[in-house]
Design an enzyme around this catalytic site. Structure first.
Site, short mmCIF file in Angstrom:
data_model
loop_
_atom_site.label_atom_id
_atom_site.label_comp_id
_atom_site.label_asym_id
_atom_site.label_seq_id
_atom_site.Cartn_x
_atom_site.Cartn_y
_atom_site.Cartn_z
N GLU A 51 -11.07 0.23 9.40
CA GLU A 51 -11.36 0.79 10.73
C GLU A 51 -11.13 -0.23 11.83
O GLU A 51 -10.80 0.14 12.96
CB GLU A 51 -12.79 1.32 10.80
N PHE A 113 -28.13 8.60 4.10
CA PHE A 113 -26.96 7.91 3.55
C PHE A 113 -25.91 7.72 4.65
O PHE A 113 -25.57 8.67 5.34
CB PHE A 113 -26.37 8.70 2.38
N GLN A 114 -25.44 6.53 4.79
CA GLN A 114 -24.43 6.15 5.79
C GLN A 114 -24.86 6.47 7.21
O GLN A 114 -24.05 6.83 8.06
CB GLN A 114 -23.07 6.80 5.48
N LYS A 163 -22.56 15.62 12.02
CA LYS A 163 -21.83 16.46 11.07
C LYS A 163 -22.24 17.93 11.22
O LYS A 163 -21.41 18.85 11.14
CB LYS A 163 -22.09 15.99 9.64
N MET A 479 -6.64 -24.03 15.93
CA MET A 479 -7.34 -24.29 17.18
C MET A 479 -8.66 -25.03 16.93
O MET A 479 -9.03 -25.93 17.68
CB MET A 479 -7.59 -22.97 17.93
C1 LIG Z 1 -13.09 -13.24 14.13
C2 LIG Z 1 -13.06 -14.66 14.57
N1 LIG Z 1 -13.64 -15.61 13.80
C3 LIG Z 1 -13.59 -16.91 14.18
C4 LIG Z 1 -12.99 -17.29 15.35
C5 LIG Z 1 -12.96 -18.76 15.79
N2 LIG Z 1 -11.56 -19.24 15.85
C6 LIG Z 1 -10.85 -19.27 17.00
S1 LIG Z 1 -9.28 -19.78 16.76
C7 LIG Z 1 -9.53 -19.97 15.12
C8 LIG Z 1 -8.41 -20.44 14.23
C9 LIG Z 1 -7.33 -19.44 14.10
O1 LIG Z 1 -6.47 -19.84 13.05
P1 LIG Z 1 -5.01 -19.29 12.95
O2 LIG Z 1 -5.00 -17.82 12.97
O3 LIG Z 1 -4.33 -19.92 11.79
O4 LIG Z 1 -4.37 -19.77 14.32
P2 LIG Z 1 -3.92 -21.24 14.79
O5 LIG Z 1 -4.97 -21.74 15.71
O6 LIG Z 1 -3.77 -22.07 13.57
O7 LIG Z 1 -2.62 -21.03 15.50
C10 LIG Z 1 -10.84 -19.65 14.77
C11 LIG Z 1 -11.41 -19.76 13.41
C12 LIG Z 1 -12.44 -16.24 16.13
N3 LIG Z 1 -11.86 -16.48 17.31
N4 LIG Z 1 -12.46 -14.96 15.72
#
Ligand SMILES: Cc1ncc(C[n+]2csc(CCOP(=O)(O)OP(=O)(O)O)c2C)c(N)n1
Ligand SMILES: [Mg+2]
Length: 582
Positions: A51, A113-114, A163, A479
């Site tokens: 979803e 449920f749900q 529902k 990042m």
């Molecule tokens: C759902 C979610 N969990 C954690 C984060 C924290 N976060 C921001 S950037 C990042 C790293 C992203 O890694 P990647 O997709 O490999 O991108 P890169 O920075 O390596 O280009 C994380 C863990 C987030 N923004 N969103």
């Protein structure tokens, strides 16, 4: 037009009447009655694999087309899986309607449920939401949901339908008009405020047009260009507004903020007048708020009065649709110009142009001859061109995609700006491609992000949605790793994904019925992109195996002042001398 039918039939008829042509969703017990009449509907339902994918696809569809995106889920876990995209749409003002099934009316509140109180859960992250237990209400609520989602400041609206209401017999009666007391978005700006803004614009010596995502949502790019060219005022476009003003334009200074260009950050910082157009003084733009643009007066135009003065005092607040505000400002400033009154920005324009040419965006090639992520993204943008739609995930690749792709048109850059949701790219690209089937759609994704939602490749392959995905594979949560490099003494706690080893992205693509390609040498980049551009019958995934130590520059460290911007590690720009000549 009244007709006897079930609530489920009424729901589908209502969605048709509201103009929905596509729904992304997954069925389940509570919403099941609605899926039966859906089989006979003109609406295309796309069965996603999660979803969250349905929600982001609806967002991508909306962001690319400007129309309302629609997603559907069952009660409980189906609905809670929509929470992230709903929050995302709320932060980025995306017009979206989410329809969820709810347990039967007599069971609500019994921990059935749900059962989940999705209305309560999404109260703070929707523009509005409804729980419908009376089947007669279905048409009106759907009509209201589409109206609220798409007017004023756009946003997500949830319609939770019990529902029992779907199963009951009812009368379909599409409302000819809506009565929404208390909901009357002001679109026409006040003439007095426009006059006041005009006066400040003419008096100022160092003005900047600070363009936010609202300019895209208001479809105001043409009017923005007119104001910019009429006045000669420099322009910055935020992460949400990339494409609102052509990157090739001489007045464009690029993106402001934490990873903005030196010229855009400096222009805001040193300006005496910021003309904010559908922007919200986000902390990623202002840095430390107390030291943000200390000498600037603020004209703040926004359709949402709650934004005005939220973070920074507005000297001239203008509530209104950005397009209308721009039209009015162009009219008043044209009259002033005809009477010989124009702003004197010559020294300022020369100053910011000097910074722009002294501190262009750039990057170092890796010493070991490996692949640099910025180069891959730059080439992708150059080869795919400005008519392509680019969707990104969240992380370093997102910032490089905002920096190194040249955007010339609105609605060609789709990303999760406010919430920063990893996993956004693949489903958002899917939704964009469904809405714009004749447009090339590239997802520029991180190896981490991709692993959150790549199951939607199955949806793409099965439903003939040939998106293209560039995985910028730096085998890490890049990042976060960058912050560990800079602020945690290179202690890399839990950011290594090993994704050059596991999974094999080429095999994964293949398993999903997509074409998988890999590229690890600079000399192969163009040929690989061109090969991917030539495959249009199935989705393509390219594993760009880039070096892991690249960092995003320029950078204003979180919480510090924009004056502390570094354009490379330990390198601060020096523009005080130039400024003395102003
Ligand atoms: C759902 C979610 N969990 C954690 C984060 C924290 N976060 C921001 S950037 C990042 C790293 C992203 O890694 P990647 O997709 O490999 O991108 P890169 O920075 O390596 O280009 C994380 C863990 C987030 N923004 N969103
Ligand atoms: Mg990564």
């Amino acid at each position: 037009m009244t007709e006897q039918m079930t609530g489920a039939q009424s729901l589908i008829r209502s969605l048709e009447a509201a103009g929905a042509d596509t729904i992304f969703g997954i069925p389940g017990g509570a919403i099941l009655p609605a899926y039966d009449p859906l089989m006979d509907s003109t609406i295309r339902h796309i069965l996603v694999r999660h979803e969250q994918g349905a929600g982001h696809a609806a967002q991508g569809y909306a962001a690319a087309t400007g129309r309302v995106g629609v997603c559907m889920a069952t009660s409980g876990p189906g609905a809670t899986n929509l929470v992230t995209p709903i929050a995302d749409a709320h932060m980025d003002s995306v017009p979206m309607v989410a329809v969820t099934g709810q347990v039967g009316a007599s069971m609500i509140g019994t921990d059935a449920f749900q059962e989940a109180d999705i209305r309560g859960i999404t109260m703070p992250i929707t523009k509005h939401n409804f729980l419908v237990t009376d089947p007669a209400e279905i048409p009106r609520r759907i009509a209201e949901a589409f109206h609220i989602a798409s007017t004023g400041r756009p946003g997500p609206v949830l319609v939770d339908v019990a529902k029992s209401a779907l199963q009951a017999s009812t009368i379909f009666d599409w409302p000819s008009e809506l009565h929404l007391p208390g909901y009357r978005p002001v679109t026409r700006p006040h003439a007095k405020q426009i006059r006041e803004a005009t006066r400040l614009i003419l008096e100022s010596r160092k003005p900047v047009l600070y363009v936010g995502g609202g300019t895209i949502r208001a479809r105001a790019s043409r009017e923005l260009l007119a104001l910019a060219e009429l006045t000669g005022i420099p322009v910055v476009t935020t992460l949400m507004a990339r494409g609102a003003f052509p990157d090739s334009h001489v007045q464009h200074l690029g993106m402001p903020g934490m990873h903005g260009t030196v010229a855009a950050v400096a222009a805001l910082q040193k300006s005496d007048l910021i003309i904010s157009l559908g922007a919200r003084f986000d902390d990623r733009v202002t840095g430390n708020l107390d030291s943000f643009a200390p000498h600037a007066k603020i004209i703040h135009a926004d359709i949402d009065p709650a934004e005005i003065g939220k973070n920074r005092h507005a000297d001239v607040p203008i509530v209104g649709d950005v397009r209308e505000v721009l039209l009015d400002l162009v009219a008043t400033l044209t009259t002033e110009a005809a009477a010989g009154r124009t702003g004197d920005y010559e020294g300022w324009v020369a100053f910011v142009a000097g910074i722009k040419s002294t501190y262009p965006l750039g990057y170092d090639e890796p010493a070991d001859g490996g692949l640099s992520p910025q180069y891959v993204i730059e080439r992708l943008g150059a080869i795919a061109g400005p008519d392509t739609v680019y969707a990104s995930g969240v992380g370093q690749h997102q910032m490089w995609a905002a920096q190194f792709v040249r955007y010339e048109k609105p609605n060609t850059w789709i990303n999760s700006g406010g919430l920063g949701t990893m996993g956004y790219a693949v489903p958002a690209a899917m939704g964009a491609k469904v809405g714009m089937p004749d447009t090339t759609v590239w997802a520029i994704d991180g190896d981490g992000c991709f692993q959150m939602t790549n199951q939607e490749l199955a949806t793409c392959a099965i439903n003939d949605i040939p998106i293209k995905v560039a995985i910028i594979n730096n085998e890490s949560l890049g990042m976060v790793r960058q912050w560990q490099t800079l602020f945690y003494n290179e202690r890399y706690s839990n950011t290594d994904l090993h994704s050059k080893r596991i999974p094999d992205f080429v095999k994964l693509a293949d398993a999903y019925g997509c074409v998988g390609l890999a590229c690890e040498k600079p000399e192969d980049v163009d040929a690989t992109i061109e090969k991917a551009m030539g495959i249009n019958d199935v989705p393509v995934v390219v594993d760009f195996r880039v070096h892991r130590d690249a960092m995003v520059w320029p950078m204003v460290a979180a919480g510090t002042s924009n004056d502390e911007i570094k354009y490379a590690r330990d390198l601060a720009p020096d523009f005080d001398e130039d400024e003395a000549s102003l």
